[in-house]
Design an enzyme around this catalytic site. Structure first.
Site, PDB file in Angstrom:
ATOM      1  N   GLY A  14       0.815  -1.217   0.000  1.00 37.23           N
ATOM      2  CA  GLY A  14       0.000   0.000   0.000  1.00 37.23           C
ATOM      3  C   GLY A  14       0.845   1.262   0.000  1.00 37.23           C
ATOM      4  O   GLY A  14       2.086   1.197   0.019  1.00 37.23           O
ATOM      5  N   GLY A 130      -3.515   1.098  10.691  1.00 36.84           N
ATOM      6  CA  GLY A 130      -4.752   0.983   9.906  1.00 36.84           C
ATOM      7  C   GLY A 130      -5.960   1.431  10.704  1.00 36.84           C
ATOM      8  O   GLY A 130      -6.115   1.067  11.872  1.00 36.84           O
ATOM      9  N   ASN A 131      -6.828   2.187  10.072  1.00 30.24           N
ATOM     10  CA  ASN A 131      -7.976   2.783  10.772  1.00 30.24           C
ATOM     11  C   ASN A 131      -9.192   1.871  10.849  1.00 30.24           C
ATOM     12  O   ASN A 131      -9.399   1.065   9.945  1.00 30.24           O
ATOM     13  CB  ASN A 131      -8.372   4.082  10.071  1.00 30.24           C
ATOM     14  CG  ASN A 131      -7.479   5.205  10.531  1.00 30.24           C
ATOM     15  OD1 ASN A 131      -7.142   5.314  11.696  1.00 30.24           O
ATOM     16  ND2 ASN A 131      -7.080   6.053   9.590  1.00 30.24           N
ATOM     17  N   ASP A 159      -0.733  12.766  14.598  1.00 33.26           N
ATOM     18  CA  ASP A 159      -1.509  13.867  15.195  1.00 33.26           C
ATOM     19  C   ASP A 159      -0.593  14.734  16.057  1.00 33.26           C
ATOM     20  O   ASP A 159      -0.668  15.961  16.037  1.00 33.26           O
ATOM     21  CB  ASP A 159      -2.648  13.279  16.026  1.00 33.26           C
ATOM     22  CG  ASP A 159      -3.413  12.234  15.232  1.00 33.26           C
ATOM     23  OD1 ASP A 159      -4.141  12.617  14.310  1.00 33.26           O
ATOM     24  OD2 ASP A 159      -3.238  11.030  15.505  1.00 33.26           O
ATOM     25  N   HIS A 187      -7.623   8.423  17.550  1.00 30.11           N
ATOM     26  CA  HIS A 187      -7.146   8.956  16.262  1.00 30.11           C
ATOM     27  C   HIS A 187      -8.366   9.164  15.366  1.00 30.11           C
ATOM     28  O   HIS A 187      -8.712   8.341  14.529  1.00 30.11           O
ATOM     29  CB  HIS A 187      -6.147   8.002  15.596  1.00 30.11           C
ATOM     30  CG  HIS A 187      -5.837   8.409  14.181  1.00 30.11           C
ATOM     31  ND1 HIS A 187      -5.104   9.529  13.880  1.00 30.11           N
ATOM     32  CD2 HIS A 187      -6.185   7.876  12.993  1.00 30.11           C
ATOM     33  CE1 HIS A 187      -5.023   9.651  12.558  1.00 30.11           C
ATOM     34  NE2 HIS A 187      -5.678   8.663  12.003  1.00 30.11           N
TER      35      HIS A 187
HETATM   36  P1  NAX Z   1      -3.626   1.596   0.945  1.00 25.49           P
HETATM   37  O1  NAX Z   1      -5.030   1.241   0.558  1.00 25.49           O
HETATM   38  O2  NAX Z   1      -2.729   2.256  -0.030  1.00 25.49           O
HETATM   39  O3  NAX Z   1      -2.874   0.268   1.427  1.00 25.49           O
HETATM   40  C1  NAX Z   1      -3.461  -0.659   2.290  1.00 25.49           C
HETATM   41  C2  NAX Z   1      -2.921  -2.011   1.906  1.00 25.49           C
HETATM   42  O4  NAX Z   1      -3.390  -2.958   2.848  1.00 25.49           O
HETATM   43  C3  NAX Z   1      -3.390  -2.489   0.527  1.00 25.49           C
HETATM   44  O5  NAX Z   1      -2.265  -2.837  -0.267  1.00 25.49           O
HETATM   45  C4  NAX Z   1      -4.257  -3.711   0.856  1.00 25.49           C
HETATM   46  O6  NAX Z   1      -4.146  -4.734  -0.140  1.00 25.49           O
HETATM   47  C5  NAX Z   1      -3.659  -4.147   2.190  1.00 25.49           C
HETATM   48  N1  NAX Z   1      -4.541  -4.974   3.009  1.00 25.49           N
HETATM   49  C6  NAX Z   1      -5.882  -4.894   3.141  1.00 25.49           C
HETATM   50  N2  NAX Z   1      -6.333  -5.870   3.956  1.00 25.49           N
HETATM   51  C7  NAX Z   1      -5.248  -6.555   4.370  1.00 25.49           C
HETATM   52  C8  NAX Z   1      -5.064  -7.683   5.202  1.00 25.49           C
HETATM   53  N3  NAX Z   1      -6.105  -8.308   5.763  1.00 25.49           N
HETATM   54  N4  NAX Z   1      -3.813  -8.133   5.399  1.00 25.49           N
HETATM   55  C9  NAX Z   1      -2.754  -7.539   4.820  1.00 25.49           C
HETATM   56  N5  NAX Z   1      -2.863  -6.471   3.982  1.00 25.49           N
HETATM   57  C10 NAX Z   1      -4.092  -5.993   3.778  1.00 25.49           C
HETATM   58  O7  NAX Z   1      -3.764   2.422   2.292  1.00 25.49           O
HETATM   59  P2  NAX Z   1      -2.674   3.354   3.015  1.00 25.49           P
HETATM   60  O8  NAX Z   1      -2.802   4.729   2.472  1.00 25.49           O
HETATM   61  O9  NAX Z   1      -1.361   2.667   2.995  1.00 25.49           O
HETATM   62  O10 NAX Z   1      -3.298   3.400   4.490  1.00 25.49           O
HETATM   63  C11 NAX Z   1      -3.326   2.259   5.314  1.00 25.49           C
HETATM   64  C12 NAX Z   1      -4.176   2.512   6.548  1.00 25.49           C
HETATM   65  O11 NAX Z   1      -3.613   3.538   7.342  1.00 25.49           O
HETATM   66  C13 NAX Z   1      -5.603   2.955   6.261  1.00 25.49           C
HETATM   67  O12 NAX Z   1      -6.487   2.244   7.123  1.00 25.49           O
HETATM   68  C14 NAX Z   1      -5.593   4.423   6.642  1.00 25.49           C
HETATM   69  O13 NAX Z   1      -6.885   4.875   7.018  1.00 25.49           O
HETATM   70  C15 NAX Z   1      -4.639   4.404   7.793  1.00 25.49           C
HETATM   71  N6  NAX Z   1      -4.051   5.692   8.226  1.00 25.49           N
HETATM   72  C16 NAX Z   1      -3.811   5.856   9.542  1.00 25.49           C
HETATM   73  C17 NAX Z   1      -3.223   6.995  10.051  1.00 25.49           C
HETATM   74  C18 NAX Z   1      -2.962   7.150  11.537  1.00 25.49           C
HETATM   75  O14 NAX Z   1      -2.488   8.229  11.932  1.00 25.49           O
HETATM   76  N7  NAX Z   1      -3.226   6.172  12.407  1.00 25.49           N
HETATM   77  C19 NAX Z   1      -2.864   8.130   9.160  1.00 25.49           C
HETATM   78  C20 NAX Z   1      -2.748   7.741   7.727  1.00 25.49           C
HETATM   79  C21 NAX Z   1      -3.743   6.713   7.236  1.00 25.49           C
HETATM   80  O15 NAX Z   1      -4.937   7.374   6.904  1.00 25.49           O
END
Ligand code: NAX
Length: 326
Positions: A14, A130-131, A159, A187
């Site tokens: 991702g 992951g959110n 944050d 968050h």
């Molecule tokens: P992307 O959609 O680019 O990448 C996520 C990746 O996870 C994809 O490649 C997908 O195939 C993979 N995936 C999905 N389900 C899976 C599983 N069961 N096992 C292994 N891999 C799996 O998202 P990205 O921009 O990289 O963001 C990832 C997460 O971070 C999102 O949930 C996003 O909301 C969260 N964030 C959290 C932040 C925080 O401060 N805590 C800030 C940034 C971001 O928004």
């Protein structure tokens, strides 16, 4: 040179991981004397893309990268692992309710929690990115009964970093001038960025800003920063999220700066009246590979109200996935 440690990253193909993996392999997270074996987890349809990322990691010829595993099996990805960054999550699809999002992610994080329980090092340090990060961390933790709950944390450092910059820019000082700031809670948009205890170049932060800027500008700007990035960039924060993940793990593993605090979503022990067991962000200090919640912070009524509102949201998130919690 030290013996290599194992670092699991989920969602490894991702966008956040594309900014994260290269920095882990370069030594930015665990130190320039610490070799790492990367254990990369993706869903099956993304394995081909993951192969491309692994090829690029190979092509960097990082001296600290001692091995790599690419897999779609959580039992392989978490085998003997020392650090886990749980980045992969189910994004919110069109028309998807918050409850559906919580349930879809609960399914992912319960499987990963069980795999950690069954296969990881007993000393593992887990960071959930992951959110919804705090509740996903809670789900993973509850599915890993043999691991100390203190070893599951959620990312609030982005944050925290956002708040540092807003305050430094407003007061015309540098980031390193700002100390003892904290973001409490979840968050999400209910998080509470608090500068009541912060100093800027040794001066009380609240004496340098006015209450109206604090309430109507600073707090909403930090809370809504993720949405502002999406609006401007057309994609969610990635490099800054990866950077915050590096900061969080580095502080936890190698220690936080003397005399300063970091914000971490951690297992509540009831400090500040926050319900025990929630994964809530507190002011923390890290030493000897462990974190502790800073005690004795005096909160005024304004702060208490904000801290309770974000706690209430975390309770509701937990209750929405209650049937999936062991
Ligand atoms: P992307 O959609 O680019 O990448 C996520 C990746 O996870 C994809 O490649 C997908 O195939 C993979 N995936 C999905 N389900 C899976 C599983 N069961 N096992 C292994 N891999 C799996 O998202 P990205 O921009 O990289 O963001 C990832 C997460 O971070 C999102 O949930 C996003 O909301 C969260 N964030 C959290 C932040 C925080 O401060 N805590 C800030 C940034 C971001 O928004």
């Amino acid at each position: 040179m030290k013996a290599p440690v194992r670092v699991t990253v989920t969602g490894a193909a991702g966008q956040i991981s594309y900014s994260l993996l290269f920095r882990i392999a370069s030594g930015a997270m665990l130190g320039e004397d610490q070799p790492v074996i990367l254990q990369l987890l993706e869903i099956t349809p993304a394995l081909e893309a993951l192969k491309g990322v692994a090829m690029e990691l190979d092509d960097c010829a990082f001296p600290l990268l001692a091995g790599m595993v690419c897999t779609d099996d959580p039992n392989v990805a978490f085998k003997d692992t020392d650090y886990a960054l749980l980045v992969g999550a189910r994004p919110r699809g069109p028309g998807m309710e918050r409850k559906d999002l919580l349930s879809a992610n609960a399914a992912i994080f319960s499987v990963q929690g069980k795999a950690i329980n069954d296969h990881a090092s007993r000393d593992i340090k887990v960071l959930v990115v992951g959110n919804p990060a705090n509740t996903n961390a809670l789900i993973a933790q509850r599915n890993a009964p043999d691991i100390n709950p203190r070893q599951f944390t959620a990312m609030m450092r982005l944050d925290h970093n956002r708040a540092l910059t807003q305050l430094a820019q407003k007061t015309g000082k540098t980031i390193s001038d700002v100390k003892n700031l904290v973001v409490w809670g979840n968050h999400s948009a209910t998080q509470y960025p608090d500068v009541h205890h912060a100093t800027v170049a040794g001066e009380d932060a609240m004496s340098l800003i006015d209450q109206s800027w604090y309430e109507n500008d600073f707090i909403p700007t930090v809370q809504q920063r993720g949405a502002a990035i999406i609006k401007a960039r057309g994609a969610s924060s990635a490099a800054s999220a990866a950077n915050a993940a590096i900061d969080h793990m580095r502080s936890w593993a190698l220690g936080s700066a003397e005399g300063d605090w970091v914000s971490m979503g951690v297992y509540s022990d009831g400090s500040y009246g926050i319900e025990k067991g929630l994964i809530y962000s507190f002011p923390c200090v890290c030493k000897n590979g462990d974190w502790e919640i800073v005690q004795g912070v005096e909160n005024n009524e304004f702060s208490k109200g904000r801290m309770q509102a974000t706690e209430q949201e975390l309770r509701e998130e937990r209750d929405a996935v209650a049937d999936l919690l062991p």
